[in-house]
Design a protein around this motif. Structure first.
Motif, PDB file in Angstrom:
ATOM      1  N   PRO A   1      -9.715   4.622  -2.096  1.00 30.92           N
ATOM      2  CA  PRO A   1      -9.720   3.436  -1.236  1.00 30.92           C
ATOM      3  C   PRO A   1     -11.027   2.656  -1.384  1.00 30.92           C
ATOM      4  O   PRO A   1     -12.088   3.233  -1.610  1.00 30.92           O
ATOM      5  CB  PRO A   1      -9.592   3.995   0.177  1.00 30.92           C
ATOM      6  CG  PRO A   1      -9.265   5.425   0.039  1.00 30.92           C
ATOM      7  CD  PRO A   1      -9.650   5.856  -1.334  1.00 30.92           C
TER       8      PRO A   1
ATOM      9  N   VAL B   1       0.847  -1.196   0.000  1.00 29.06           N
ATOM     10  CA  VAL B   1       0.000   0.000   0.000  1.00 29.06           C
ATOM     11  C   VAL B   1       0.879   1.241   0.000  1.00 29.06           C
ATOM     12  O   VAL B   1       0.634   2.192  -0.753  1.00 29.06           O
ATOM     13  CB  VAL B   1      -0.978  -0.006   1.193  1.00 29.06           C
ATOM     14  CG1 VAL B   1      -1.706   1.327   1.302  1.00 29.06           C
ATOM     15  CG2 VAL B   1      -1.970  -1.150   1.075  1.00 29.06           C
ATOM     16  N   GLN B   2       1.906   1.248   0.822  1.00 23.72           N
ATOM     17  CA  GLN B   2       2.819   2.388   0.865  1.00 23.72           C
ATOM     18  C   GLN B   2       3.506   2.595  -0.485  1.00 23.72           C
ATOM     19  O   GLN B   2       3.632   3.733  -0.952  1.00 23.72           O
ATOM     20  CB  GLN B   2       3.867   2.185   1.967  1.00 23.72           C
ATOM     21  CG  GLN B   2       3.287   2.286   3.350  1.00 23.72           C
ATOM     22  CD  GLN B   2       4.277   1.876   4.442  1.00 23.72           C
ATOM     23  OE1 GLN B   2       5.274   1.218   4.180  1.00 23.72           O
ATOM     24  NE2 GLN B   2       3.977   2.279   5.670  1.00 23.72           N
TER      25      GLN B   2
ATOM     26  N   CYS C   1      -4.920   9.340  -9.018  1.00 20.70           N
ATOM     27  CA  CYS C   1      -5.846   9.508  -7.907  1.00 20.70           C
ATOM     28  C   CYS C   1      -6.165   8.122  -7.357  1.00 20.70           C
ATOM     29  O   CYS C   1      -6.627   7.256  -8.092  1.00 20.70           O
ATOM     30  CB  CYS C   1      -7.127  10.195  -8.366  1.00 20.70           C
ATOM     31  SG  CYS C   1      -8.358  10.356  -7.061  1.00 20.70           S
ATOM     32  N   LEU C   2      -5.902   7.902  -6.065  1.00 22.34           N
ATOM     33  CA  LEU C   2      -6.229   6.637  -5.419  1.00 22.34           C
ATOM     34  C   LEU C   2      -7.564   6.761  -4.706  1.00 22.34           C
ATOM     35  O   LEU C   2      -7.791   7.710  -3.959  1.00 22.34           O
ATOM     36  CB  LEU C   2      -5.151   6.247  -4.409  1.00 22.34           C
ATOM     37  CG  LEU C   2      -3.775   5.931  -4.967  1.00 22.34           C
ATOM     38  CD1 LEU C   2      -2.819   5.583  -3.825  1.00 22.34           C
ATOM     39  CD2 LEU C   2      -3.845   4.789  -5.968  1.00 22.34           C
TER      40      LEU C   2
ATOM     41  N   ILE D   1       1.000   4.129  -2.890  1.00 21.08           N
ATOM     42  CA  ILE D   1       0.795   5.552  -2.601  1.00 21.08           C
ATOM     43  C   ILE D   1       1.958   6.380  -3.146  1.00 21.08           C
ATOM     44  O   ILE D   1       1.751   7.425  -3.769  1.00 21.08           O
ATOM     45  CB  ILE D   1       0.591   5.784  -1.089  1.00 21.08           C
ATOM     46  CG1 ILE D   1      -0.745   5.182  -0.650  1.00 21.08           C
ATOM     47  CG2 ILE D   1       0.662   7.269  -0.748  1.00 21.08           C
ATOM     48  CD1 ILE D   1      -0.933   5.111   0.852  1.00 21.08           C
ATOM     49  N   SER D   2       3.166   5.905  -2.951  1.00 17.16           N
ATOM     50  CA  SER D   2       4.350   6.616  -3.473  1.00 17.16           C
ATOM     51  C   SER D   2       4.322   6.680  -4.994  1.00 17.16           C
ATOM     52  O   SER D   2       4.598   7.731  -5.585  1.00 17.16           O
ATOM     53  CB  SER D   2       5.629   5.932  -3.006  1.00 17.16           C
ATOM     54  OG  SER D   2       5.761   6.018  -1.617  1.00 17.16           O
TER      55      SER D   2
ATOM     56  N   ALA E   1       1.691   6.467  -6.939  1.00 13.44           N
ATOM     57  CA  ALA E   1       0.595   7.352  -7.355  1.00 13.44           C
ATOM     58  C   ALA E   1       0.992   8.821  -7.231  1.00 13.44           C
ATOM     59  O   ALA E   1       0.657   9.633  -8.095  1.00 13.44           O
ATOM     60  CB  ALA E   1      -0.651   7.071  -6.513  1.00 13.44           C
ATOM     61  N   ALA E   2       1.721   9.141  -6.177  1.00 16.55           N
ATOM     62  CA  ALA E   2       2.175  10.526  -5.995  1.00 16.55           C
ATOM     63  C   ALA E   2       3.134  10.924  -7.121  1.00 16.55           C
ATOM     64  O   ALA E   2       3.043  12.032  -7.654  1.00 16.55           O
ATOM     65  CB  ALA E   2       2.835  10.691  -4.635  1.00 16.55           C
TER      66      ALA E   2
END
Length: 95
Positions: free
Chosen positions: A70, A54-55, A67-68, A58-59, A61-62
């Protein structure tokens, strides 16, 4: 980093519809009346297996400008998993 990426990233219409709609009356009507085709659905669905994945997602996607959105239990009665229109947010939507 995710292992077995091909098995845990989906762009199938069924997975995208399941993650972009829920169990509200409005969602059920859209699905049953085939008006779901007018809704914006996630562009892809990712199935991470760990907090580390997940981390990493997120990285990524940034960095990529995704756009994530959940996904929890899938009821979506609050419409939290609905994707904004491309006019509002043109970024790729990932659930």
């Amino acid at each position: 980093e995710m292992n077995d990426e091909e098995d845990r990233v989906s762009i199938t219409p069924l997975d995208r519809a399941r993650h972009g709609t829920g169990h509200s009356q409005e969602d059920m009507y859209a699905i049953r009346s085939h008006s779901i085709s007018h809704m914006r659905l996630p562009d892809a669905v990712v199935f991470p297996n760990s907090e580390e994945e997940v981390q990493s997602l997120i990285s990524l996607a940034a960095r990529k400008g995704w756009c994530l959105i959940p996904f929890g239990g899938g009821t979506n009665v609050s419409h939290a998993t609905w994707c904004p229109s491309k006019d509002v947010d043109p970024r790729p939507m990932i659930s």
